[in-house]
Design a protein around this motif. Structure first.
Motif, PDB file in Angstrom:
ATOM      1  N   ARG A  25     -38.979  48.626 -18.065  1.00  0.00           N
ATOM      2  CA  ARG A  25     -37.530  48.844 -18.137  1.00  0.00           C
ATOM      3  C   ARG A  25     -37.178  49.817 -19.245  1.00  0.00           C
ATOM      4  N   ARG A  26     -36.059  50.506 -19.042  1.00  0.00           N
ATOM      5  CA  ARG A  26     -35.565  51.426 -20.059  1.00  0.00           C
ATOM      6  C   ARG A  26     -34.317  50.889 -20.739  1.00  0.00           C
ATOM      7  N   ASN A  27     -33.699  49.896 -20.175  1.00  0.00           N
ATOM      8  CA  ASN A  27     -32.493  49.314 -20.743  1.00  0.00           C
ATOM      9  C   ASN A  27     -32.884  48.353 -21.866  1.00  0.00           C
ATOM     10  N   ASP A  93     -29.911  53.176 -23.155  1.00  0.00           N
ATOM     11  CA  ASP A  93     -31.127  53.584 -22.467  1.00  0.00           C
ATOM     12  C   ASP A  93     -32.152  54.019 -23.509  1.00  0.00           C
ATOM     13  N   LEU A  94     -33.303  53.380 -23.500  1.00  0.00           N
ATOM     14  CA  LEU A  94     -34.322  53.654 -24.514  1.00  0.00           C
ATOM     15  C   LEU A  94     -35.064  54.957 -24.276  1.00  0.00           C
ATOM     16  N   ALA A  95     -35.008  55.503 -23.068  1.00  0.00           N
ATOM     17  CA  ALA A  95     -35.770  56.715 -22.758  1.00  0.00           C
ATOM     18  C   ALA A  95     -34.999  57.984 -23.091  1.00  0.00           C
ATOM     19  N   GLN A  96     -33.680  57.913 -23.257  1.00  0.00           N
ATOM     20  CA  GLN A  96     -32.896  59.099 -23.549  1.00  0.00           C
ATOM     21  C   GLN A  96     -32.961  59.452 -25.028  1.00  0.00           C
TER      22      GLN A  96
END
Length: 99
Positions: A25-27, A93-96
């Protein structure tokens, strides 16, 4: 007396789902839910081990209370960090990128 396969299978399922939730997950909130699932699986293992052994001190149940307390404190701190990050960045969002 309980059978050992059921609680061990459920605990391993909880840990596997938690690890999947943390890695896929990215959240940030869903990553936190995955961490809580891992802690729930560990707590279930402690209670199962305590129930199967003849321990008069109930160490499995006592350690599970400590795990629950630490998990509650972890949730409070992590949610505060997530809210602060949302206010600063506008998303969780952890990926941004932070920019």
């Amino acid at each position: 007396m309980i059978h050992t396969a059921g609680p061990y299978l459920l605990a391993s399922l909880l840990v596997a789902l938690g690890l999947y939730g943390m890695l896929a997950r990215r959240n940030a909130v869903l990553v936190l839910v995955g961490a809580e699932l891992v802690l729930a699986g560990g707590g279930l293992l402690l209670v199962t081990a305590g129930a199967l052994g003849a321990d008069p001190a109930w160490s499995g149940q006592v350690l599970t209370l400590f795990v629950i307390t630490i998990a509650a404190a972890e949730v409070v701190i992590a949610l505060a960090v997530i809210v602060a990050a949302y206010r600063r960045r506008g998303h969780i969002d952890l990926a941004q990128d932070a920019g």
